[in-house]
Enzyme design. Sequence first.
Site, mmCIF file in Angstrom:
data_model
loop_
_atom_site.group_PDB
_atom_site.id
_atom_site.type_symbol
_atom_site.label_atom_id
_atom_site.label_comp_id
_atom_site.label_asym_id
_atom_site.label_seq_id
_atom_site.Cartn_x
_atom_site.Cartn_y
_atom_site.Cartn_z
ATOM 1 C CG ASP A 126 10.377 1.274 5.208
ATOM 2 O OD1 ASP A 126 9.243 1.047 4.738
ATOM 3 O OD2 ASP A 126 10.775 2.408 5.517
ATOM 4 C CG ASP A 188 3.920 3.379 2.652
ATOM 5 O OD1 ASP A 188 2.914 3.999 3.067
ATOM 6 O OD2 ASP A 188 4.781 3.925 1.950
#
Length: 406
Positions: A126, A188
């Site tokens: 992330d 993602d």
Amino acid sequence: MKRILLSIGVIISIISCTNKTTHSNSVENNTRSGFSIDKNLDYCHQQALRSLNEVGDTTMIPRNILNGEHHWNLRNVEISEWTLGFWPGILWYVYESSKDEKIKKSAIHYTDLLQPLTILPAYDHDLGFQIFCSYGNAYRLTGKEEYKQIILNAADTLATLFNPKVGTILSWPREIEPNNWPHNTIMDNMINLEMLYWAARNGGSKDLYDIATKHAEVTMQYGFREDGGNYHVAVYDTISGNFIKGVTHQGYADSTLWARGQAWAIYGYTFVYRETKDKKFLRFAEKVTDLYLSRLPENEYVPYWDFDAPNIPDEPRDASAAAIVASALLELSGLEDNPEKAETYKEAAIKMIEELSTDKYQSREQNPAFLLHSTGHRPNKSEVDASINYADYYYIEALLRLKKGL
């Protein structure tokens, strides 16, 4: 592609989008059927000011406003909080649109709060969301060299999670043992590749380009079912590098079409094609996009959280997926080598933005976010039918891209 393809004949006189520099009548006149880009950008500006008046320049980051609540829930700046970059990114986009110096000051404040994340070892994938959405926009709008170096450092850190045996970046080190996922890569993760490409073009190692492209290739091969529907998680063996299985985490089931995962795929493969100019990525971006568009509810452009959830039409929607896809399709339409698809994608993007800009989806007086009705993690009963910062981020990004004619 159901109703979208059927509308091409109607829309040709309204919009032309065969390249990035071509403006639709919607962009040139800034209105279409009462829709105004500037009005909605001003709405975002006013909501951002409202948020800042409520939370101030705190050291915590607004993340969500849950269903029935009226104020932001804040998060500490911790490496484990994946959404940290969206709030400063929102403020940079609002500043870009409004030139409001108060917004710029707060954007700098919230961006600078994230600097400690860039000197820590990689916690998970992330880092791209955290740093490129914040510092990436900060550098783009200010040219501050300090910001550039921070992005380059973050790209190098993210690259440490790349497993050359598998060919992808490890997403969740923390899930290796609990779920027996030796090397896991989630959909993602595609979005974080943009930071690697950017770094490779702006003074970083050229290896970052190769890592990003290899990740996209392997994910294209194993992260999807035959029809182009995504697995949320692709699991690989670390010794052989072989694909083990595809599973869901935030979707309804392993075999269902999780809306936001498909949105990440559309967005990711669009910029992978932009960066590589390799037509196999364009063709794949079309494949995952066409599936998404064909599964949308009739005459609606905001999907249910999972296209195959069992209780449709009584399932939650996901405005965040619509915002991500709208932004992606504005770019994809300008990259297209097929004029018919370019028109289809541009028109679909505009319809998505228009629907998100209605009373049904804008937060307005209900809370200071931009949008209602996003779904974070439905199986975990987390952030269901909520306002979430990443929905707002991609919504204002889509508005700005539409205004620029992208």
